[in-house]
Motif scaffolding. Structure first.
Motif, mmCIF file in Angstrom:
data_model
loop_
_atom_site.group_PDB
_atom_site.id
_atom_site.type_symbol
_atom_site.label_atom_id
_atom_site.label_comp_id
_atom_site.label_asym_id
_atom_site.label_seq_id
_atom_site.Cartn_x
_atom_site.Cartn_y
_atom_site.Cartn_z
ATOM 1 N N SER A 1 -2.463 -2.736 3.242
ATOM 2 C CA SER A 1 -1.990 -1.358 3.424
ATOM 3 C C SER A 1 -0.654 -1.148 2.739
ATOM 4 N N TYR B 1 -1.179 1.489 0.078
ATOM 5 C CA TYR B 1 -0.688 2.825 0.454
ATOM 6 C C TYR B 1 0.787 3.042 0.138
ATOM 7 N N ASN C 1 -0.615 -2.455 -7.743
ATOM 8 C CA ASN C 1 -1.345 -1.360 -7.085
ATOM 9 C C ASN C 1 -1.536 -0.189 -8.049
#
Ligand code: C2E
Length: 869
Positions: free
Chosen positions: A194, A198, A216
Motif C-alpha cells: 500500500s 498508493y 511505482n
C-alpha cells in the motif's frame, strides 16, 4: 505373557498411530492448510485417542477479553450454537477459567462444579457432564486460546490423557502461531505494498549498483517512461548531466547507511523539467544494506507557487502604495500585515498597528460619509474605493486614495481584506491650487472673471428672491497704463496690489471684489436696500484709491472711475449688470475721471455700440482676423521706394472697419498691444516675402501706437521680430505721431536713440497737426517727417497751406530730414509738392493701399515706369 506382549504391541501401535496423526497434522501446518481444517483435525486426533472425549478449541480475541469457538464439530449442535463468546474470567466455566488462570482446569462433574454456575444447564441439557480445559499459550507467552475435552459422564484425566492432551495443545499452539505469523507477514507485505502503490509520490528502490529494482506508477508519471523501462535502468539515465556527480554522491552516502534529502531537477520525457524533493533511505536487511529506497516528491508546482508568492510578497513589500491586510475572521478586522510604504506613509511602525483596526487613521476631518461607505461595502463583503482624509502618527493629515478588496478562500468565504492606500495629498494640493488659480487672479489673489460670474449669478438670484438690490461697481483706474509703461511692470504690479488691498479692506462680508485683468476691478454689493448705499460705497472707494501710494522710492497718485449698475426688474441676465456698469464707468471717465457714474438706459444707446465693437475686436485679436495692406511711396523719379503698412479689419457684419475707428478704441482698452505686435511682425515678414518674390527689399513704414512705444518690452520685441523675420533694420521705418513724443520726452528720446542705434528709421506722422514747432525736431533722432494729409489736401487751394508746406520742407531739409507728403490725390498736388522739393509721395494718386498679392502685381506693372505718368 501373551497378553502382556499383546498389550505392549497394542500400545506401540497406538503410539505409532498417534505419531502418524501428529505428523500428518504437522504436515498440514507446514503446508499452510487453512487453520480451521487443521484445528478440526487436531480435535479429531485427540477424540480418537481419548475414548468418549469430545474436543473443542476456542481462540482468544486480540484484547484477551473473550474466547470464541473455532473447532469442535463433535460437540452437540445446540451447545455449540449457544456457546457464543466466553468471557476470560475466573469462574467462567472450564475454558474461561483456564484462559484466565493460564492453567489446566478439570471440571470432573459439571452438575456440582461451582465454575459452571451460570452455564451449567446449557451443558447438562446437551448431556455434557465433565470438561477439562487447557490454556493454549504461544511461544512468546501470549494466550492464544483454550483446548477443551468434554465427556458425557463425570470424568477426570489420568496422566496419559493429560499428556496426550498437552501434545494436542502444543499442535494447536503451533498451528495458531504459524497462522498468526503468516497473517502478520501477509499484512506487513500488504502494508508495504500500500505504501508503495498508493503513495502519492514516486517510490522506488535501487540495488547497490544504482539500478532500479522497484518503481511505482508515479515514477512513470514523473519521468514519462513506463515502469517496465525504468526497472533495471540505472538512475543516471534519468538525470541531467550536470547533476550526475551530485546525485551519485547522495546515493553513496545512503548506500553507506546514511539517509539523506536533496532537491533535484530531472528532464521529463515531454521535454519539461520537473523539480523533485528526493529522500534516500538505506534498505537494511539482516543488518546489511541491500540497496537504497527513494521517495521523489514532485515539487515543481509548489516551487513555482513559492516563487510566485515570493515575487508577490516582494512586490507588495516594495510597492510605493501602502498595503494593509486585515483578518476578516475576527470581529474587529485586526491588521495582520502592513508593508513598508504604509509605515512610511503613516509614521506608525508595524508593531504599533498589528492587531488593531485601522480606524486609528481617522480624525476630525475624516469624511463621515466616506467611512460609512467603507463600512457598508465591507459588511456586504464588496470592494470599495474612497478618498478620505487620514492622519499620520504625528497628527498631520493626508489624503488617502483607498481601495479595499475582500480575499476569498476556495469556498468563497472572505478570509481577509486587502487595503491599498495611495497618498494623494500632493495631487489634492495641486488640484486645490489649480482650482484656486482657475477662480482667482494670480497677482492680487482676488476673484477672477470666472468666479465673479459665479458669484454674480448667485447674488443676482438671491437678490431677486429676497427682494433686495444687487449693485455692481465697475472700477477702472485712471492713467494706470502710463505709470505701468514708464515705471515698468514691477512697479505697476505693486500699485495694483496696493489698490486691491485698499479695495479689499473696504468690502463687507458677502461682498465680492474681483479683478478682471489690467486695471479693471468689479465689486458686487448684494443685499442692498437703497440705491444710495451703492453710491456711498462708490464714494468711499474713490477716496480710498485717491490716497497717495508709496511703491519703492516712488510716490504715486492714482484715481479711478466707477460705473454703477443696480439690479432692477428690467435686468433679466446677471451679466447685463456688468456691461451696464462698464458703460457707466466709461461715462465717468469722460466726465473727467475720479468720478462715478450711474447707469441709465440711455447710456445703452450711446455706448452699446462701443462695447460691442470692443468685444468684436477682442474676437478678431483672438483669431487673428486682421489683414495688412500696403500703400506704395514713390520718390521724385517716380520709383517705388517703399510702402506704408496699413491695418485692415474685415468684420463679418460691418465690412472693413476703418483703423481710424477701431485704433483709438484699441488704444483705450489696451487691445492695441497684441494688434501692434501682429502688424509689426506681419509687415517684416511680408517684406521678406517680397524680396524672395524678386522685388528686392523695399522700405516699409509701420504705424506705432503710443502705448506700444512706451512699453518697456518694446525694443526687445522689435529686435526679436527683426531677428526672426530677417528684415534688415534700415528697411524698417516706424511712424509716430507728435503726441507720442510730447508726453514723456526724455524716455521717448532714449527710445529713439536706441532705434537709431539699431538702424531703424523713425518718421513723424501727421506732421503739422500737433502743437510742436519745427524747432523741437532738431533735438530728436528722427529721419523723416510726413506732412499731414489736411495740408496736402489744401495745397492747391490755400496759399497759406502751401506756404506751411514749403516751410516744413525747407526747415526739414535744413535739419537733414526727408519729407513725405501723404494723401496726394491729384496730379496737381503732386506737381506742386515736387516744385517745393518734397522727397517722397504717397496717396491715392500714386496708389491706394492694397493687399500683398496686389502689391506684387503693382510693382511688376509699374517698375521702372514712374507712377502718375
Ligand atoms: N483720403 C485719403 N486718404 C488716404 C490717401 N492715401 C492714403 N490715405 C489714408 O491715409 C491714412 C494714412 O495713414 P495714417 O496717417 O498713418 O493714419 C492711419 C494710422 O494712424 C492708423 N493706422 C493704420 N494702420 C495702423 C497700424 O497698423 N497701427 C497703428 N497704430 N495705426 C494704424 O489709422 C489711420 C487710418 O488709416 P487708414 O484708414 O488706412 O488710412 C490711411 C490711408 O488709407 C489719399 O490719397 N486720400
Amino acid at each position: 505373557m501373551v497378553r502382556l506382549v499383546l498389550g505392549h504391541s497394542r500400545q506401540l501401535m497406538a503410539a505409532r498411530g498417534q505419531l502418524e496423526q501428529q505428523h500428518s497434522i504437522q504436515a498440514m501446518i507446514a503446508e499452510e492448510v487453512p487453520l480451521g481444517q487443521t484445528l478440526d483435525a487436531i480435535c479429531l486426533m485427540l477424540e480418537d485417542q481419548l475414548h468418549g472425549g469430545l474436543c473443542s478449541i476456542m481462540l482468544a480475541d486480540d484484547e484477551g477479553r473473550e474466547l470464541r469457538l473455532v473447532a469442535g464439530n463433535s460437540l452437540p449442535v445446540g451447545y455449540r450454537e449457544a456457546l457464543g463468546a466466553v468471557p476470560i474470567a475466573a469462574g467462567m466455566g472450564a475454558c474461561g477459567s483456564s484462559a484466565h488462570d493460564r492453567d489446566v482446569v478439570v471440571c470432573e462433574d459439571l452438575e456440582n462444579d461451582p465454575r459452571w454456575k451460570g452455564v451449567r444447564t446449557l451443558a447438562t441439557r446437551e448431556g455434557l457432564r465433565a470438561c477439562w480445559s487447557y490454556p493454549v499459550i504461544a511461544s512468546d507467552g501470549r494466550l492464544l486460546g483454550t483446548f477443551a475435552t468434554y465427556y458425557r459422564r463425570p470424568a477426570r484425566p489420568d496422566g496419559t490423557e493429560l499428556e496426550m492432551t498437552r501434545q494436542a495443545v502444543d499442535l494447536v499452539a503451533l498451528a495458531v502461531e504459524r497462522e498468526q505469523d503468516r497473517r502478520s507477514l501477509w499484512e506487513s507485505e500488504q502494508r508495504y505494498r500500500s505504501l508503495f502503490a498508493y503513495n502519492p509520490d514516486a517510490v522506488f528502490s535501487l540495488d547497490l549498483r544504482g539500478h532500479f529494482a522497484t518503481a511505482n506508477d508515479h515514477c512513470s508519471a514523473l519521468t514519462g517512461f513506463p515502469v517496465e523501462q525504468i526497472l533495471g535502468a540505472h538512475f543516471s539515465q534519468f538525470l541531467q548531466p550536470d547533476d550526475l556527480a551530485h546525485v551519485q554522491q547522495k546515493f553513496e552516502i545512503t548506500a553507506a547507511g546514511e539517509p539523506c534529502c536533496y532537491e533535484l531537477q530531472i528532464p521529463h520525457r515531454d521535454g519539461k523539467v520537473r523539480r523533485l524533493d528526493i529522500t534516500n533511505l538505506p534498505i537494511v536487511i539482516d543488518e546489511r544494506i541491500q540497496g537504497v529506497y527513494g521517495i521523489a516528491k514532485d515539487v515543481t508546482q509548489r516551487r513555482e507557487h513559492e516563487t510566485r508568492l515570493r515575487i508577490l510578497e516582494r512586490g507588495v513589500e516594495a510597492s510605493v502604495n501602502g498595503v494593509l491586510i486585515a483578518d476578516a475572521g475576527e470581529p474587529d478586522l485586526p491588521i495582520i500585515y502592513a508593508n513598508d510604504a504604509f509605515q512610511r506613509m503613516t509614521g506608525y511602525t508595524r508593531e504599533e498597528i498589528i492587531g488593531r483596526n485601522c480606524r486609528f487613521l481617522q480624525g476630525a476631518e475624516t469624511d463621515v460619509a466616506a467611512v460609512q461607505q467603507v463600512r457598508q461595502q465591507l459588511a456586504r463583503q464588496c470592494e470599495v474605493h474612497v478618498t478620505l482624509c487620514n492622519y499620520r502618527k504625528d497628527g498631520a493629515p493626508f489624503w488617502n486614495d483607498l481601495y479595499i478588496a475582500p480575499v476569498r478562500d476556495e469556498e468563497g468565504q472572505v478570509t481577509h481584506y486587502v487595503g491599498i492606500q495611495h497618498d494623494i495629498s500632493e495631487r489634492k494640493a495641486y488640484e486645490a491650487r489649480l482650482a484656486y488659480h482657475a477662480s482667482h487672479d494670480a497677482l492680487t489673489g482676488l476673484a477672477n472673471r470666472a468666479l465673479l460670474e459665479d458669484r454674480l449669478v448667485h447674488d443676482f438670484e438671491l437678490a431677486r428672491r429676497q427682494g433686495h438690490l444687487l449693485a455692481v461697481l465697475f472700477v477702472d483706474l485712471d492713467e494706470f497704463k502710463p505709470i505701468n509703461d514708464s515705471l515698468g511692470h514691477a512697479i505697476g504690479d505693486q500699485l495694483l496690489l496696493g489698490v486691491s488691498q485698499r479695495l479689499s479692506a473696504a468690502m463687507r462680508a458677502g461682498d465680492t471684489l474681483a479683478r478682471l485683468g489690467g486695471d479693471e476691478f468689479v465689486v458686487l454689493l448684494p443685499d442692498l436696500h437703497h440705491d444710495e448705499q451703492a453710491l456711498q460705497v462708490a464714494e468711499r472707494l474713490l477716496a480710498l484709491i485717491a490716497r497717495p501710494y508709496r511703491v519703492g522710492e516712488h510716490e504715486l497718485s492714482l484715481s479711478c472711475s466707477i460705473g454703477i449698475a443696480v439690479s432692477s426688474s428690467e435686468v433679466s441676465q446677471p451679466n447685463e449688470l456688468i456691461q451696464q456698469a462698464d458703460m457707466a464707468m466709461y461715462l465717468a471717465k469722460q466726465q473727467g475721471r475720479n468720478a462715478y457714474h450711474w447707469f441709465t438706459p440711455e447710456i445703452t444707446h450711446r455706448l452699446g455700440d462701443r462695447v460691442a465693437l470692443r468685444n468684436e475686436l477682442q474676437e478678431a485679436i483672438d483669431v487673428q482676423a486682421f489683414e495688412l495692406h500696403y500703400q506704395p511711396l514713390i520718390d521724385r523719379q517716380g520709383r517705388v521706394v517703399g510702402v506704408e503698412a496699413l491695418l485692415r479689419w474685415p468684420n463679418p457684419i460691418r465690412g472693413y472697419v476703418s483703423p481710424a475707428q477701431f485704433i483709438p478704441l484699441a488704444e483705450e482698452t489696451g487691445q492695441i498691444i497684441p494688434i501692434s505686435e501682429w502688424v509689426l511682425s506681419r509687415a517684416c515678414h511680408d517684406l521678406r516675402m517680397l524680396d524672395e518674390a524678386g522685388q528686392g527689399i523695399l522700405n516699409v513704414a509701420v504705424n506705432l501706437s503710443p502705448l506700444q512705444f512706451h512699453r518697456s518690452s518694446f525694443l526687445g520685441n522689435l529686435r526679436q521680430t527683426l531677428a526672426v523675420t530677417g528684415l534688415p533694420a534700415p528697411k524698417l521705418s516706424l511712424e509716430l505721431t507728435e503726441g507720442v513724443l510730447m508726453n514723456d520726452t526724455e524716455s521717448a528720446i532714449d527710445t529713439l536713440h536706441a532705434l537709431r542705434g539699431m538702424g531703424v528709421g523713425v518718421a513723424i506722422d501727421d506732421f503739422g497737426t500737433g502743437f510742436s514747432s519745427l524747432s523741437y525736431l532738431k533735438n530728436l533722432p528722427i529721419d523723416t517727417v510726413k506732412i499731414d494729409r489736411s495740408f496736402v489736401n489744401e495745397v492747391t487751394h490755400s496759399a497759406e497751406d502751401a506756404a506751411i508746406i514749403q516751410g516744413i520742407i525747407s526747415m526739414a531739409h535744413h535739419l537733414g530730414l526727408k519729407v513725405v507728403a501723404e494723401g496726394i490725390e491729384h496730379e496737381k498736388q503732386h506737381d506742386l509738392l515736387m516744385t517745393h522739393g518734397c522727397d517722397l509721395f504717397q496717396g491715392f494718386y500714386v496708389a491706394r493701399p492694397m493687399p500683398l498679392e496686389r502689391l506684387i502685381e503693382f510693382l511688376d506693372a509699374t517698375q521702372p515706369v514712374s507712377a502718375g505718368e
